[in-house]
Design a protein around this motif. Sequence first.
Motif, PDB file in Angstrom:
ATOM      1  N   ARG A  53       0.833  -1.178   0.000  1.00 16.96           N
ATOM      2  CA  ARG A  53       0.000   0.000   0.000  1.00 16.96           C
ATOM      3  C   ARG A  53       0.876   1.239   0.000  1.00 16.96           C
ATOM      4  O   ARG A  53       1.987   1.206   0.510  1.00 16.96           O
ATOM      5  CB  ARG A  53      -0.875   0.030   1.253  1.00 16.96           C
ATOM      6  CG  ARG A  53      -2.118  -0.730   1.034  1.00 16.96           C
ATOM      7  CD  ARG A  53      -2.815  -1.059   2.291  1.00 16.96           C
ATOM      8  NE  ARG A  53      -3.829  -2.036   1.969  1.00 16.96           N
ATOM      9  CZ  ARG A  53      -4.978  -1.736   1.411  1.00 16.96           C
ATOM     10  NH1 ARG A  53      -5.267  -0.492   1.138  1.00 16.96           N
ATOM     11  NH2 ARG A  53      -5.846  -2.659   1.118  1.00 16.96           N
ATOM     12  N   PRO A  54       0.361   2.315  -0.556  1.00 17.07           N
ATOM     13  CA  PRO A  54       1.181   3.520  -0.572  1.00 17.07           C
ATOM     14  C   PRO A  54       1.319   4.112   0.830  1.00 17.07           C
ATOM     15  O   PRO A  54       0.527   3.825   1.721  1.00 17.07           O
ATOM     16  CB  PRO A  54       0.384   4.462  -1.473  1.00 17.07           C
ATOM     17  CG  PRO A  54      -1.001   3.969  -1.417  1.00 17.07           C
ATOM     18  CD  PRO A  54      -0.926   2.501  -1.220  1.00 17.07           C
TER      19      PRO A  54
ATOM     20  N   ARG B 109       2.373  -3.130 -13.992  1.00 17.35           N
ATOM     21  CA  ARG B 109       1.982  -4.436 -14.507  1.00 17.35           C
ATOM     22  C   ARG B 109       1.798  -4.342 -16.008  1.00 17.35           C
ATOM     23  O   ARG B 109       1.154  -3.448 -16.518  1.00 17.35           O
ATOM     24  CB  ARG B 109       0.694  -4.909 -13.850  1.00 17.35           C
ATOM     25  CG  ARG B 109       0.991  -5.921 -12.788  1.00 17.35           C
ATOM     26  CD  ARG B 109      -0.237  -6.317 -12.066  1.00 17.35           C
ATOM     27  NE  ARG B 109      -0.812  -7.516 -12.634  1.00 17.35           N
ATOM     28  CZ  ARG B 109      -2.104  -7.724 -12.697  1.00 17.35           C
ATOM     29  NH1 ARG B 109      -2.935  -6.817 -12.260  1.00 17.35           N
ATOM     30  NH2 ARG B 109      -2.572  -8.836 -13.183  1.00 17.35           N
TER      31      ARG B 109
ATOM     32  N   LEU C  45      -0.224  -1.922 -20.928  1.00 20.69           N
ATOM     33  CA  LEU C  45      -0.035  -1.513 -19.536  1.00 20.69           C
ATOM     34  C   LEU C  45      -1.277  -1.904 -18.757  1.00 20.69           C
ATOM     35  O   LEU C  45      -2.350  -1.376 -19.002  1.00 20.69           O
ATOM     36  CB  LEU C  45       0.099   0.010 -19.504  1.00 20.69           C
ATOM     37  CG  LEU C  45       1.327   0.596 -18.862  1.00 20.69           C
ATOM     38  CD1 LEU C  45       1.280   2.084 -18.930  1.00 20.69           C
ATOM     39  CD2 LEU C  45       1.510   0.103 -17.473  1.00 20.69           C
ATOM     40  N   LEU C  46      -1.105  -2.827 -17.865  1.00 20.61           N
ATOM     41  CA  LEU C  46      -2.289  -3.247 -17.124  1.00 20.61           C
ATOM     42  C   LEU C  46      -2.571  -2.303 -15.965  1.00 20.61           C
ATOM     43  O   LEU C  46      -3.697  -1.951 -15.703  1.00 20.61           O
ATOM     44  CB  LEU C  46      -2.121  -4.679 -16.620  1.00 20.61           C
ATOM     45  CG  LEU C  46      -2.060  -5.700 -17.743  1.00 20.61           C
ATOM     46  CD1 LEU C  46      -1.820  -7.080 -17.183  1.00 20.61           C
ATOM     47  CD2 LEU C  46      -3.334  -5.687 -18.555  1.00 20.61           C
TER      48      LEU C  46
ATOM     49  N   LEU D 247      -0.638   1.137 -13.748  1.00 21.16           N
ATOM     50  CA  LEU D 247       0.539   1.977 -13.581  1.00 21.16           C
ATOM     51  C   LEU D 247       1.278   1.664 -12.303  1.00 21.16           C
ATOM     52  O   LEU D 247       2.484   1.545 -12.274  1.00 21.16           O
ATOM     53  CB  LEU D 247       0.134   3.450 -13.581  1.00 21.16           C
ATOM     54  CG  LEU D 247      -0.065   4.039 -14.957  1.00 21.16           C
ATOM     55  CD1 LEU D 247      -0.671   5.394 -14.851  1.00 21.16           C
ATOM     56  CD2 LEU D 247       1.271   4.101 -15.685  1.00 21.16           C
ATOM     57  N   ASN D 248       0.532   1.594 -11.218  1.00 22.99           N
ATOM     58  CA  ASN D 248       1.189   1.081 -10.028  1.00 22.99           C
ATOM     59  C   ASN D 248       0.319   0.029  -9.375  1.00 22.99           C
ATOM     60  O   ASN D 248      -0.848   0.228  -9.100  1.00 22.99           O
ATOM     61  CB  ASN D 248       1.594   2.166  -9.039  1.00 22.99           C
ATOM     62  CG  ASN D 248       0.526   3.214  -8.895  1.00 22.99           C
ATOM     63  OD1 ASN D 248      -0.522   3.102  -9.490  1.00 22.99           O
ATOM     64  ND2 ASN D 248       0.793   4.199  -8.100  1.00 22.99           N
TER      65      ASN D 248
END
Lengths: 250, 1080
Positions: free
Chosen positions: A126-127, A175, A237-238, A240-241
Amino acid sequence: MPINQPSNQIKLTNVSIVRLRKGGKRFEIACYKNKVLEYRNGVETDLDNVIQINNVFTNVSKGEVAPKDNLQKCFKTDDLDQIIKEILKKGELQVSEKERTHQIDNIYREIATMVAEKCVNPETKRPYTVTMIEKAMTELHLSVNVNRNTKSQVLEVIKQLQEKKIIPIARAQMRLRITAPIKEKKVKEKLVPMISNIEDESYNDEYELICTIDPGQFRKINDILQSNTNGKGQLELLSLNDTSEGDIKF
Amino acid sequence: MPLVSTTQLIKLQSKVENIRNICILAHVDHGKTTLSDSLLASNGIISTKLAGKVRYLDSREDEQERGITMEASGISLYFNVLRKSLEGQESSDDYLINLIDAPGHVDFSSEVSTASRLCDGALVLVDVVEGVCTQTHAVLRQAWLENVQPVLVLNKIDRLITELKLTPQEAYIHLNKILEQVNAIMGTFFAGDIMEEETRRHEAEKEKLLQQGNEQIEVDNISAELSLEDRDDSKIYFTPDSGNVVFASAIDGWAFRVENFVQFYAAKLGMKENILRKVLWGDYYLEPKTKRLLQHKHLKGRQLKPLFVQLVLENIWSIYDSIIINNNREKIEKIVKTLNLKILPRDMRSKDTRNLLTTIFTQWLPLSSAVLLTVIDQLPSPVVAQPVRLPKMLYPNTDMPEKPANENEKALFSCDFSDTAPIIAYVSKMFAIPSNMLPENRRRQLTAEELRERGKAHRERLRALNGQSEESVSETSSTTSTLTSPESLDESVEKIKVSSQTDEDGEVDQPKTTKETFVGFARLYSGTIRVGQKLYVLGPKYDPTFPDKFCSEITVENLYLMMGRELEALKEVPAGNVFGIGGLEGHILKNGTLSSTKDCKSLAGVSMESAPIVRVALEPAEPSEMGKLTEGLRLLNQADPCVEVLVQETGEHVILTAGEVHLERCLRDLRERFAKIEIQVSPPIVPFRETIVPVPDNQQIKEKDNAQRGLVTLSTTNKYCTIKVRAVPLPQNVTTFLGKNAITIKSILDERQQRNKIETQSIEDEEDTFKDVTIKGNRILEVDEFLDQLEAEFNKASDKEIWKDIVDNIWAFGPKRVGPNLLINHVPNYKRKFSWRKYHQEVNDEVNEEVLSEDNSSKKYELSIRDFVEGIHTGFQLATKSGPLCAEPLMGVAYFLEDFTINTNDEDVDISEIRSKLGGQIITTMRDACNKGFLEWSSRLMLAMYSCDVQATTDTLGRVYGVISRRRGRITSEELKEGTTFFQIFALLPVVESFGFADEIRKRTSGAASPQLIFSGFEMLNEDPFWVPTTEEELEDLGEKSDRENLAKRYMETVRKRKGMFIDKKIVEHAEKQRTLKKK
């Protein structure tokens, strides 16, 4: 030579001088402190709130007004307002204290926000919150550079945070889905060193690979893929983060 | 006086008829802990002199500091009753009273819930000066819901005398009024219950009718007969003559029931006891000459005092009068003599009048015996209570069956403690205590004798050191103080024994270990539980038909007798007792059922009166201590039944508490016990959404260009490529539809990803997700179904031209590929390889075909849109993820990709090089184009909203409205709850404004209303953040700077400021007014 007498002297306080060299001459205008940058980025629109005296000087502190013909020669106009605006826009100035703290503050916060966006706590995926990153940044004794662009500073900060191990932190992974014609599957060998985790792959009609990568590698992967498959490889690109979603209850 | 060892208490535990499990409930500051102090003093745990001052059960430091109870704590008391049977034989009965002192503050009402679940009876205290308060109402309700038998204690009667200076007559009227209020509350519960039952029956009958056809129409008549009047509600009311009302002053240590005086006066007045009992409270008067009883109507205007005033209150008043108000030595002596009390001359002479008062009263009307006798008389033992209470716990929502369904239930109902009976216990909460407080970690158990020896030695040592601590004084006095009951009472307290452990000595030289251990606070309903037994832990969701889910096995490690702040180790506990149990850590989170068999229903969860609503984000002050915080939060979550801990998607650690006081306690616990780090608290980050609306910005731009509005053409920096994008607001219904079906979109996407996986696995997965989703109330739609519905939604929109054939051209959803924004392909000559609909069919063939055809058609490879599909898509995702207003996600925007051209005219440029260079630029260009298109429209912020559900009484209704509207909330509905005086209000409240809302509403309504907040979605704030007055009219009205604050702008700027983005705000407002002081 004008006579300097107390009666015709104007004393200025709060002066900040903006200088411009043009045509071999130096011109100055007397401005208020903390106002020039605001004018430049368009927050302040009222010129009277920026300049102290509607005049152009060769030396503000001595009170030497620039001669008309010099102005005409260098700026090709005798419209004082236009000249002042040009000086304000292009001249060099001493950034005053409040402006600087404001600038630094903003950049600092922007860096923190971007770091928070780009990174995760590897333990929870988690961020971190922006305030947490800010605290970690103070612990780094980071001093921001106003002149460098934020993105490069962000990458720097991430690197430093990882090195000093103040908090467990890692770049959020991208991803990707890589697809390539089946005959080109050899490209995999070249890609593997850049991939941090392969989630799934299959060799049906097409070669397909779903993986997570470090965002810094994206360009390289794309290049290798395109050059090795003659542009038939596809990169999707599945996310971005790749962070876990939703709230978790304890 | 000999000490009661724990063994004696343990022996009592198995005499189920002689056990009373009670809790003390009341509004905050009505004297619960003081009352329990007096009861403890009767057991010699604390000194009688200090009773009411030490607040023994408030063991936490902050409890003592603030003077309010925060955690329920239990203690076991021993009580001996001498009873004269009818034949004149005396028999003595030992009773074990498990007392739980519950907090009164609203924030801790969860503790009340857990406590009342464990008990069979409750003492409900009312401060006679303050009267019935909100929490009194709440605890009565709690007791009613939990089927707990209440006894009313009218406390603080001394304040009527000393503070309000009422005459006995006035006091009588006052007390009567309070009694009526309490009974009125009980009446509403009763009525409400009957109404509920009635409706339930009605529904059941309706169903029956539907099944059977309409052959009986009389049913309605039958049910109507069973209306309110027919039910006997006399048992639920408090009446002094039935003995369930106690008059008390806990601080002065006295209490009495009508009963006490009945026996006293029966002989004196020559009346029969049972007659006197009936008339002592109420409008009955004594004719002074004839000594006959009169009723009010027979008074004939004479000024007589009611019996209660004359016989009871006046006596008490005269004692107060002679001692406190005007210190009259002779009169005191006279009183003491008539009451036949033994007062030491030392006490008589003492200047401390309060002390004398207490001494007299504790002998005349001792609080502990009055209260405890009431408890024993009025409140049921487990044997009596369990058959009544358990059906409701087993079948909370249905009509209870009359008879136990199986052996287990039979054992439960009868409180069977034999070895053969199944063990069934309910753990109502977990609490944390430091490990070094556990008895097994203390020194070995000392016998009472040894203990006293040690204590003596210790005290002498202390005395020698000249540092006599107060505790040891209290202990000395507690062991020596003897209470003899007055002879005026037949039933008398004979022996009061110390059963607590004075373990201070044991603790002093213990090294301080800091670990926390969790102990479950439990009640055993059947069987006998022993250390070392293996039991099943049944979670709240456990169902005997699925014996493997929500069930785990544990070994009972420790059993404890609850003694306030101390615990005593036990080897076994028989049914009907309240006890502590160790070894549940990791098995029970907050509450659960323990059982020796799997064939047992999980006992119903405790009904919480208030859900946690105060929401704050926590962070460690030192960033490196994050791990400790998480660990601390985990412990806190377990230790407190009313706390919720979340980790949000943003990475914030958020805790939800019941109120500000509760929050403070949680933070203190975290700082000092669980996490042991400095913690920063902040309001949680509030999410926003950005959207656009089709309203024209101002009058100049008319709707004529709406069709072309939002069209943006942008080139990449190297000019190789031009993108043409048009932003259009989505119709409202489409946005909501997309928002609702995010799961569907996600599942379609997932399917695409996993299409090559082994089928069985995916089916399994799907089933699982399907289950999860149906629980949430949303269903995953099939692809086609979803698209058809989406198309239908689009057809509903007014502007059909734009949305024609839209569904087949959908390229992507965003942000995160599932959000409520669309990217739509409108590029001429470019057909997406798949549309969402077709994708479901064979796709791979198509792809191959295309590749092949390309290979054949042209030798020279030309760049086309196909090479940059991903770039465009990513750009769209980025744009929808952080909008141009304040970098929050977008909502309800459709982007049409109108055109995409590549102009590589130079033949000699290397294609692959361009491609790699262009790739990144396309992403940014696409993003910028989207953002620009967005700003062409009138933009709006969307606020996250809470749906807020408040219950308020009529008199607080106005205030509730005030608070809600001040916080920019909007009332959606308001209705009267049937059968009660409550209004149910539903409102919508922006989350940004909700910080501190719960607290404010409680403060403004003196705690009568407490809201529940549930996140309900996003709502548009209809104000353009960029709006400035432009027309003449507006300028005239508002001035150039617009006096009225632009709310949307303010929200936007706070977010921008938080993120370090550019704000349109001057650093220095007035350039010439800056201070020019020199820096030091």
